[in-house]
Structures are given as structure tokens and as C-alpha cells.
Write a protein that holds these residues in place. Structure first.
Motif, PDB file in Angstrom:
ATOM      1  N   ALA A   1       0.834  -1.214   0.000  1.00 21.36           N
ATOM      2  CA  ALA A   1       0.000   0.000   0.000  1.00 21.36           C
ATOM      3  C   ALA A   1       0.863   1.256   0.000  1.00 21.36           C
ATOM      4  N   LEU A   2       1.893   1.276   0.845  1.00 23.44           N
ATOM      5  CA  LEU A   2       2.773   2.446   0.910  1.00 23.44           C
ATOM      6  C   LEU A   2       3.562   2.640  -0.382  1.00 23.44           C
ATOM      7  N   ALA A   3       4.057   1.548  -0.958  1.00 20.86           N
ATOM      8  CA  ALA A   3       4.858   1.646  -2.180  1.00 20.86           C
ATOM      9  C   ALA A   3       4.013   2.127  -3.365  1.00 20.86           C
ATOM     10  N   VAL A   4       2.801   1.586  -3.513  1.00 20.67           N
ATOM     11  CA  VAL A   4       1.934   2.019  -4.615  1.00 20.67           C
ATOM     12  C   VAL A   4       1.509   3.473  -4.402  1.00 20.67           C
ATOM     13  N   ALA A   5       1.174   3.817  -3.164  1.00 20.61           N
ATOM     14  CA  ALA A   5       0.783   5.205  -2.878  1.00 20.61           C
ATOM     15  C   ALA A   5       1.938   6.165  -3.152  1.00 20.61           C
ATOM     16  N   GLY A   6       3.133   5.815  -2.721  1.00 18.27           N
ATOM     17  CA  GLY A   6       4.296   6.670  -2.948  1.00 18.27           C
ATOM     18  C   GLY A   6       4.639   6.808  -4.417  1.00 18.27           C
ATOM     19  N   THR A   7       4.583   5.694  -5.139  1.00 18.02           N
ATOM     20  CA  THR A   7       4.870   5.727  -6.575  1.00 18.02           C
ATOM     21  C   THR A   7       3.849   6.584  -7.306  1.00 18.02           C
ATOM     22  N   THR A   8       2.585   6.390  -6.969  1.00 14.13           N
ATOM     23  CA  THR A   8       1.512   7.152  -7.619  1.00 14.13           C
ATOM     24  C   THR A   8       1.614   8.628  -7.276  1.00 14.13           C
TER      25      THR A   8
END
Length: 158
Positions: free
Chosen positions: A17-24
Motif C-alpha cells: 500500500a505504501l509503495a503504490v501510494a508513494g509511486t503514484t
């Protein structure tokens, strides 16, 4: 490396969740920066056939085009951000396609990080296989991306 670190530090659910949110979020910030620099300033340079075709494709089929670009690993992420910013793609299709498109690769890296302490575990082996598969998809898509022949205008010799 940051996605692997997210898996190591937070485990799969929170790390993903954190990685996808950060990437987005990073992609959206780059998109906003590109838009603020001025699509209008680049508009006169979009006269070339290739640039005009990219602009038209991203404008008319923003979500689909962005999703496909995000799914294929190896396509330069920042170049996609700026190309989208200078095209007519709208923010919400861009954001949604980015979040969905980075999910498979990000999940593989986060899972690899979370299961790195047991490299013979099914989770680690599956994530490694997904990464290899995504790499193969990149090579196949790059190989198949041969420039199309441009037909000569009517009445001109080839």
C-alpha cells in the motif's frame, strides 16, 4: 530498491500500500510539474508525426494507454510522466492507470523484500518468477516495437 525495502520494513500488505501510494504520488507530482511548465509551450513542437501520434493517443485513450505503459516494466517512468503531462490526458485517468499499472511489479518487489529471509519460500520464488516474467515482457515488447513504415504521400516517388 525502495519497493523491496518497503517489503522488508512493513511486510506485504502495508509495504504494498505504501509503495503504490508513494509511486503514484510521485508520478502525480511529476505530472503536475510538467503541466505547470506549460503544455502550450510545447504545442508548436508537436508538429512531428511521432510526437503528434503520441499526443493524440494519450489524449484520446488516456487511461488505456497509461495503463499499458505502466504495466510494461523497463519503460522509463519519468519519461512517461512528462509525456503524459505534455499530452492531453486528464489527471484522474492518468492517476488511476498509474496506480493499477504499477501494482503487479510493485507487488513482486515488495513480496520479495518481505520474504527475502527465506529465499526458498513459495512467496519469494513466485515473486522472483513474476520479476523474471515482467523482464521478459519488457524484452518482447521492445523487440516488437519496430517503427512502422510511413507511407509516401500520394504522387511522390518512394
Amino acid at each position: 530498491m525502495l519497493n523491496v525495502a518497503a517489503g522488508v520494513l512493513f511486510g506485504v500488505p502495508a509495504g504494498l500500500a505504501l509503495a503504490v501510494a508513494g509511486t503514484t504520488l510521485g508520478a502525480v507530482l511529476a505530472f503536475a510539474l510538467g503541466r505547470s511548465l506549460g503544455r502550450e509551450a510545447l504545442q508548436p513542437r508537436l508538429k512531428g508525426k511521432v510526437l503528434a501520434a503520441v499526443d493524440r493517443r494519450l489524449t484520446e485513450q488516456g487511461f488505456r494507454s497509461m495503463l499499458l505503459l505502466r504495466l510494461v516494466p523497463g519503460v522509463p517512468f519519468q519519461a512517461i510522466n512528462l509525456a503524459a503531462a505534455f499530452s492531453g490526458v486528464r489527471l484522474w485517468p492518468y492517476t488511476a492507470a498509474t496506480a493499477l499499472g504499477v501494482l503487479p511489479g510493485t507487488a513482486a518487489y515488495v513480496t520479495a523484500g518481505a520474504s527475502a529471509s527465506s529465499p526458498t519460500s513459495p512467496a519469494f520464488l513466485i515473486s522472483a518468477a513474476v520479476m523474471v516474467g515482467l523482464t521478459l515482457v519488457t524484452f518482447v515488447s521492445m523487440r516488437g516495437a519496430q517503427p512502422a513504415a510511413v507511407p509516401a504521400p500520394v504522387g511522390e516517388a518512394v
